[in-house]
Design a protein around this motif. Structure first.
Motif, short mmCIF file in Angstrom:
data_model
loop_
_atom_site.label_atom_id
_atom_site.label_comp_id
_atom_site.label_asym_id
_atom_site.label_seq_id
_atom_site.Cartn_x
_atom_site.Cartn_y
_atom_site.Cartn_z
N ILE A 266 0.86 -1.18 0.00
CA ILE A 266 0.00 0.00 0.00
C ILE A 266 0.89 1.23 0.00
N ASP A 267 0.37 2.35 -0.52
CA ASP A 267 1.11 3.60 -0.42
C ASP A 267 0.25 4.61 0.32
N VAL A 268 0.87 5.34 1.24
CA VAL A 268 0.13 6.26 2.10
C VAL A 268 0.81 7.61 2.15
N SER A 269 0.01 8.62 2.56
CA SER A 269 0.51 9.98 2.73
C SER A 269 -0.30 10.64 3.84
N ALA A 270 -0.15 11.93 3.96
CA ALA A 270 -0.90 12.67 4.97
C ALA A 270 -2.40 12.57 4.74
N HIS A 271 -2.79 12.23 3.50
CA HIS A 271 -4.22 12.12 3.18
C HIS A 271 -4.90 11.03 4.02
N GLN A 272 -4.14 10.03 4.43
CA GLN A 272 -4.71 8.95 5.25
C GLN A 272 -4.78 9.33 6.75
N GLY A 273 -4.18 10.45 7.10
CA GLY A 273 -4.23 10.89 8.50
C GLY A 273 -3.46 9.95 9.41
N ASN A 274 -3.92 9.89 10.66
CA ASN A 274 -3.28 9.00 11.62
C ASN A 274 -3.63 7.55 11.32
N ILE A 275 -2.61 6.73 11.25
CA ILE A 275 -2.80 5.31 10.94
C ILE A 275 -2.41 4.48 12.15
N ASP A 276 -3.25 3.48 12.44
CA ASP A 276 -2.93 2.54 13.52
C ASP A 276 -2.14 1.39 12.89
N TRP A 277 -0.82 1.52 12.92
CA TRP A 277 0.02 0.54 12.22
C TRP A 277 0.00 -0.82 12.93
N ASN A 278 -0.35 -0.85 14.19
CA ASN A 278 -0.48 -2.15 14.87
C ASN A 278 -1.59 -2.97 14.23
N LYS A 279 -2.72 -2.30 13.94
CA LYS A 279 -3.84 -2.99 13.30
C LYS A 279 -3.48 -3.40 11.87
N ASP B 189 2.22 -6.46 2.96
CA ASP B 189 3.59 -6.98 3.04
C ASP B 189 4.62 -5.86 3.11
N ALA B 190 4.30 -4.72 2.52
CA ALA B 190 5.23 -3.60 2.50
C ALA B 190 4.44 -2.32 2.26
N THR C 53 -5.72 -0.57 -7.58
CA THR C 53 -6.90 0.07 -7.00
C THR C 53 -6.49 1.32 -6.22
N ASP C 54 -7.45 2.25 -6.13
CA ASP C 54 -7.24 3.43 -5.29
C ASP C 54 -8.11 3.36 -4.04
N CYS C 55 -8.74 2.20 -3.84
CA CYS C 55 -9.65 2.10 -2.69
C CYS C 55 -9.62 0.70 -2.07
N ARG C 56 -8.48 0.40 -1.49
CA ARG C 56 -8.37 -0.85 -0.75
C ARG C 56 -8.69 -0.56 0.72
N SER C 57 -9.37 -1.47 1.33
CA SER C 57 -9.76 -1.30 2.74
C SER C 57 -8.82 -2.12 3.62
N ILE C 58 -8.13 -1.40 4.52
CA ILE C 58 -7.16 -2.05 5.40
C ILE C 58 -7.49 -1.65 6.84
N ILE D 173 -6.65 1.85 8.93
CA ILE D 173 -6.59 3.02 8.04
C ILE D 173 -8.02 3.47 7.77
N ASN D 174 -8.29 4.74 8.03
CA ASN D 174 -9.62 5.28 7.77
C ASN D 174 -9.79 5.56 6.27
N GLY D 175 -10.86 5.04 5.71
CA GLY D 175 -11.15 5.28 4.31
C GLY D 175 -10.33 4.41 3.38
N CYS D 176 -10.27 4.85 2.13
CA CYS D 176 -9.58 4.08 1.07
C CYS D 176 -8.08 4.32 1.10
N VAL D 177 -7.36 3.32 0.61
CA VAL D 177 -5.92 3.43 0.44
C VAL D 177 -5.54 2.72 -0.86
#
Length: 591
Positions: A396-409, A417-418, A572-577, A580-584
């Motif tokens: 997955i690729d993330v930026s500030a658009h995803q806000g705070n991410i709970d990386w433990n979850k 995987d990366a 995809t631009d909208c994977r649910s993980i 992470i709030n919303g799409c990634v």
């Protein structure tokens, strides 16, 4: 008596005439005349075997130069008409048997001369007329054959005319300048092609070594370029400069190899410890090749003979240590396989409703993780449908658009995987969540890399962006995962406040931007750097010569239809993980 009186009267009348009769040369009033039968003669007259000319106007004997309908002649101080070779006023002339001055080419005593067509004087040195160019020595003789004049060599034909261009003499080919006729030496270039003349001016033919380099000249002496058979051996000479090539060559004809002698190798060959096959024209073969009733497969990338397991669009097969494609039932690494008797492809893969299944030779369906055909296959434990290769990783690729991410979850979900983090954008803006996300990934041991969103419009700005990412990676002690590249994000953008945008960036400018960013980043960090872009963007905005750098391809679809090389597919631009709030954005990378 009467007759005597008549005779006396006649004699009285004629006596004065007989007494005054004139014959031969007579000088009257300072002029010389010639009388015959008491009459002055005029024109040409032979007297005592000498030729004279008397004026047709006043009958006086002429001297000096004369010009009449018969031509031009010369009479000496005695009035004699001169003949043959004569020197008059330090000039040489030739007069024929009639005393007429001759002009043009004349052969005398088997020697050729040329007398001026203007004044008839014998010429010396270089002459040029409608017949061509020739040379007369100090004696006025027109030279023939090979001649050296003022340290230059020339060739004159049997008529004495200087020859230009290619000439064969004594079975040897020469070339004389088409400008001045001088014999050439060294390299020459004209409409016929390129050739070489040795120190004797001979045009060389066949194999030649010149200044330590090897060339080939055809039967006309013209430098040969391209493929040529010599003594039943195939050679290739550069199409640029005609040099004999050695080593690997690559042109529109294909790829081939020339040994240290320049011979194009044919058939099976081992080069630098690797096996290749070249056809009868010397062209390296790729793909499946039948040799002496045995089937082989040579890499479609570099032509190297493959061994072991192979997997392409054609199917899966196995090549033994000799590179032969095996056929029939075989046991490899403890597992039985059935290979097609004609193609050598593994039998057992079946397509059903768009899904792939595999059945062993005994009919057993494979399920779960199976190491087969040299790879780890993952088949659904219930249906047996092929799911993936174990070397495929989910990213997955993330930026500030995803806000705070709970990386433990995120980690606990097992779906990632990366990660590829946005490190920033432009040449001075760091993503405000980059440092936090990086630290969390490192804490949890999740592999990651980074990308930079570009706002560059030219290569100078691309260089600034490269310097920015280099600095950011170093200052933040960023640990890029070894199997992932750094990515340069190129896509359309617009800054409404300034009116700046990417719409007008040309293909050439993108080429400069891409090579500048990648080269500088890789040089400074020693980390592979590539481009992220959509399939459409790559195909329409990038020049083909840099499309290969775009190895992370975005195409939000069930299937990637991009035909170029890639290592990652953003599907995809909208994977649910979880976490992470919303799409990634979701991608698959293949390693």
């Amino acid at each position: 008596m009467k007759k005597k009186i008549i005779f006396i009267i006649i004699m009285i009348i004629l006596f004065p005439i007989i007494v005054n009769a004139k014959e031969g040369f007579q000088v009257e009033n300072g002029k010389t005349y010639y009388y015959e039968n008491n009459q002055k003669v005029n024109g040409f007259k032979i007297i005592n075997e000498k030729l004279y000319f008397f004026s047709r106007v006043n009958y006086a004997l002429k001297t000096g130069w004369q010009n009449a309908s018969e031509g031009v002649w010369y009479q000496n101080s005695n009035g004699e008409v001169l003949k043959g070779n004569q020197t008059i006023n330090n000039k040489k002339y030739y007069f024929n048997e009639n005393g007429i001055m001759q002009k043009g080419f004349i052969t005398l005593d088997n020697k050729l001369y040329f007398y001026s067509r203007v004044d008839g004087a014998l010429k010396t040195g270089w002459q040029n007329a409608s017949e061509g160019t020739w040379y007369q020595n100090n004696n006025g003789e027109v030279l023939k054959g090979n001649q050296t004049i003022n340290n230059k060599k020339y060739y004159f034909n049997e008529n004495g005319i200087m020859q230009k261009g290619f000439i064969t003499l004594d079975n040897k080919l020469y070339f004389y300048s088409r400008v001045d006729g001088a014999l050439k030496t060294g390299w020459q270039n004209a409409s016929e092609g390129i050739w070489y003349q040795n120190s004797n001016g001979e045009v060389v033919i066949g194999k030649q070594r010149i200044d330590g380099k090897n060339y080939y000249f055809n039967e006309k002496g013209i430098l040969y370029k391209g493929f040529v058979f010599v003594d039943n051996k195939l050679y290739f000479y550069s199409r640029v400069n005609g040099l004999l090539k050695t080593g690997w060559q690559n042109t529109d004809e294909g790829v081939w190899y020339q040994n240290s002698n320049g011979e194009v190798v044919i058939g099976k060959q081992t080069i630098d410890g690797k096996n290749y096959y070249f056809n009868e024209k010397g062209i390296m073969q790729k793909g499946f090749v039948t040799i002496e009733d045995k089937l082989y497969f040579y890499s479609r990338v570099n032509g190297i003979l493959k061994t072991g397991w192979q997997n392409t669009d054609e199917g899966v097969w196995y090549q033994n240590e000799s590179g032969e494609v095996i056929k029939g039932t075989q046991n490899i690494e403890g597992r039985d396989y059935k290979f097609n008797d004609q193609t050598g492809l593994v039998e057992g893969f079946k397509k059903e409703n768009g899904k792939t299944y595999y059945y062993d030779p005994d009919g057993t369906q494979s399920k779960g993780v199976q190491y087969m055909c040299g790879r780890f296959y993952v088949f659904n434990t219930n249906t047996g449908a092929f799911e993936k290769f174990a070397s495929e990783i989910n990213v997955i690729d993330v930026s500030a658009h995803q806000g705070n991410i709970d990386w433990n979850k995120v980690k606990k979900s097992g779906l990632v995987d990366a990660v590829i983090l946005r490190i920033g954008y432009g040449s001075g803006y760091t993503d405000k969540f980059f440092v936090k996300n990086k630290n969390e990934l490192e804490r949890l041991g999740i592999p990651y890399s980074v990308y930079l969103f570009s706002y560059a419009e030219n290569k100078e700005e691309a260089m600034n962006e490269s310097e920015f990412i280099v600095k950011a990676i170093r200052e933040n002690k960023t640990h890029i995962y070894k199997d992932l590249a750094i990515f340069y994000d190129l896509e359309d953008w617009e800054i409404k406040s300034t009116g700046e945008n990417s719409y007008g960036i040309s293909k050439d400018t993108y080429s400069d931007m891409i090579t500048t960013f990648i080269n500088n980043t890789e040089e400074k960090l020693c980390i592979k750097t590539r481009v992220y872009a959509s399939k459409n963007y790559i195909e329409t905005r990038f020049d083909p010569k840099v499309q290969g750098y775009a190895t992370w391809v975005a195409q939000w679809n069930e299937k990637l239809t991009y035909k170029g090389p890639y290592e990652g597919w953003q599907y995809t631009d909208c994977r649910s993980i979880p976490g992470i709030n919303g799409c990634v954005d979701g991608s698959k990378f293949y390693y």
